[in-house]
Design an enzyme around this catalytic site. Structure first.
Site, PDB file in Angstrom:
ATOM      1  N   ASP A 120       0.785  -1.246   0.000  1.00  0.00           N
ATOM      2  CA  ASP A 120       0.000   0.000   0.000  1.00  0.00           C
ATOM      3  C   ASP A 120       0.820   1.301   0.000  1.00  0.00           C
ATOM      4  O   ASP A 120       0.499   2.225   0.759  1.00  0.00           O
ATOM      5  CB  ASP A 120      -0.960   0.009   1.205  1.00  0.00           C
ATOM      6  CG  ASP A 120      -1.994  -1.113   1.148  1.00  0.00           C
ATOM      7  OD1 ASP A 120      -1.951  -1.929   0.208  1.00  0.00           O
ATOM      8  OD2 ASP A 120      -2.846  -1.182   2.055  1.00  0.00           O
ATOM      9  N   ASP A 178      -4.594  -0.846  -1.777  1.00  0.00           N
ATOM     10  CA  ASP A 178      -5.889  -0.739  -1.096  1.00  0.00           C
ATOM     11  C   ASP A 178      -6.835  -0.131  -2.138  1.00  0.00           C
ATOM     12  O   ASP A 178      -6.490   0.872  -2.787  1.00  0.00           O
ATOM     13  CB  ASP A 178      -5.696   0.203   0.111  1.00  0.00           C
ATOM     14  CG  ASP A 178      -6.594  -0.106   1.292  1.00  0.00           C
ATOM     15  OD1 ASP A 178      -6.864  -1.292   1.549  1.00  0.00           O
ATOM     16  OD2 ASP A 178      -7.014   0.858   1.970  1.00  0.00           O
ATOM     17  N   LYS A 205      -7.060  -5.037  -3.057  1.00  0.00           N
ATOM     18  CA  LYS A 205      -7.793  -5.620  -1.930  1.00  0.00           C
ATOM     19  C   LYS A 205      -8.731  -4.583  -1.344  1.00  0.00           C
ATOM     20  O   LYS A 205      -8.513  -3.383  -1.501  1.00  0.00           O
ATOM     21  CB  LYS A 205      -6.805  -6.120  -0.873  1.00  0.00           C
ATOM     22  CG  LYS A 205      -5.932  -4.997  -0.348  1.00  0.00           C
ATOM     23  CD  LYS A 205      -4.851  -5.507   0.573  1.00  0.00           C
ATOM     24  CE  LYS A 205      -4.006  -4.384   1.093  1.00  0.00           C
ATOM     25  NZ  LYS A 205      -4.731  -3.355   1.860  1.00  0.00           N
ATOM     26  N   CYS A 261      -2.181  -2.866   7.480  1.00  0.00           N
ATOM     27  CA  CYS A 261      -2.041  -3.755   6.318  1.00  0.00           C
ATOM     28  C   CYS A 261      -0.755  -4.569   6.335  1.00  0.00           C
ATOM     29  O   CYS A 261      -0.752  -5.722   5.891  1.00  0.00           O
ATOM     30  CB  CYS A 261      -2.244  -2.963   5.038  1.00  0.00           C
ATOM     31  SG  CYS A 261      -3.968  -2.410   4.905  1.00  0.00           S
TER      32      CYS A 261
HETATM   33  C1  VGL Z   1      -4.656   0.654   5.726  1.00  0.00           C
HETATM   34  C2  VGL Z   1      -6.201   1.539   7.169  1.00  0.00           C
HETATM   35  C3  VGL Z   1      -7.172   1.439   6.208  1.00  0.00           C
HETATM   36  C4  VGL Z   1      -3.245   0.237   5.509  1.00  0.00           C
HETATM   37  C5  VGL Z   1      -5.617   0.544   4.757  1.00  0.00           C
HETATM   38  O1  VGL Z   1      -2.790   0.216   4.342  1.00  0.00           O
HETATM   39  O2  VGL Z   1      -2.568  -0.086   6.508  1.00  0.00           O
HETATM   40  N1  VGL Z   1      -4.944   1.142   6.927  1.00  0.00           N
HETATM   41  N2  VGL Z   1      -6.869   0.940   4.999  1.00  0.00           N
HETATM   42 ZN    ZN Z   2      -8.336   0.851   3.496  1.00  0.00          ZN
END
Ligand code: VGL
Ligand code: ZN
Length: 237
Positions: free
Chosen positions: A41, A79, A139, A184
């Site tokens: 991410d 994400d 995802k 994540c």
């Molecule tokens: C994430 C919170 C919401 C991450 C993704 O990439 O850690 N955190 N969505």
């Molecule tokens: Zn997210």
């Protein structure tokens, strides 16, 4: 016990063991054909100016670019939420970001709107430079289910297919870096262990959100699950 890995030059004949008698020395880790780097991410929403910016998140990018040079197998994750996603506070009347809500699959932390499919915020950082990356796994694209993990959605059963992909490619060792350490990255590392991979999290190539003790809890959970905590300098590039 202290474990350290390092490369020292210019010490001449001085014994390293004599200098640091309490240290346990380990050779640098050399990624091989059975190793893969999982870059989690590294997207604009999690970087400075993004809607869910992770403090100092941009600092992971040069480290990840450097480490990635040593890996033949690299998977990037993204994400990738629908508008009005269940993980957004804006989808729940009266709720604010970083509060929680009970959903069918358990407690869900609520976030500012982020990483909406096709938006600039959801794009991978333009500063990532990993041309050999073989797969981008998206995802969190089911509107009613979040997915911190790159392997299994938050319902605990819907697979992204990543474990099967890695196994088909004969990957045995996984190295994780990216954002955010406590969500994540941690959830992906825990699922990597469940799927039977030897799992390393490269601490300095990650940054955390740290809401309500989440970062300390994530490290405790990872350690308990046998995730190895290393630094980027431990990897031979
Ligand atoms: C994430 C919170 C919401 C991450 C993704 O990439 O850690 N955190 N969505
Ligand atoms: Zn997210």
């Amino acid at each position: 016990m202290v474990t350290r890995r390092l490369v020292l030059t210019g010490l001449g004949g001085t014994s390293i063991a004599a200098l640091f008698p309490n240290a346990v020395w380990a050779a640098p880790i050399k990624p091989d054909a059975a190793s893969a780097l999982l870059v989690i991410d590294v997207q604009n929403c999690f970087l400075p100016g993004g809607s869910l910016a992770v403090k100092d998140g941009e600092q992971v990018v040069p480290l990840i670019n450097r480490i990635a040079k040593g890996f033949a197998n690299v998977v990037l994750t993204q994400d990738w939420h629908t508008a009005g996603h269940v993980s957004f506070a804006s989808s729940h009347a009266g709720k604010k970001p970083f509060e929680t809500v009970g959903l069918a699959y358990g407690q869900q932390v609520l976030w500012p709107d982020h990483c909406v499919q096709g938006t600039e915020g959801a794009a991978l950082s333009k500063d990532l430079s990993i041309p050999q990356a073989g797969l981008i796994i998206r995802k969190g694209f089911h509107k009613d289910v979040d997915s911190y993990s790159a392997f299994t959605e938050a319902d605990g059963k819907t697979t992204t297919g990543l474990a099967a992909y890695l196994k088909a490619r004969k990957v045995k060792r996984l190295f994780l870096a990216g954002l955010a350490t406590d969500f994540c990255v941690a959830w992906s590392a825990l699922d990597a262990r469940k799927a039977g991979f030897e799992t390393y999290v490269i601490e300095d190539a990650c940054r955390g959100i740290d809401t309500k003790g989440s970062l300390a809890k994530a490290w405790a959970d990872m350690t308990k699950a046998g995730v190895k905590r290393i630094k980027s300098g431990d990897i031979a590039v």
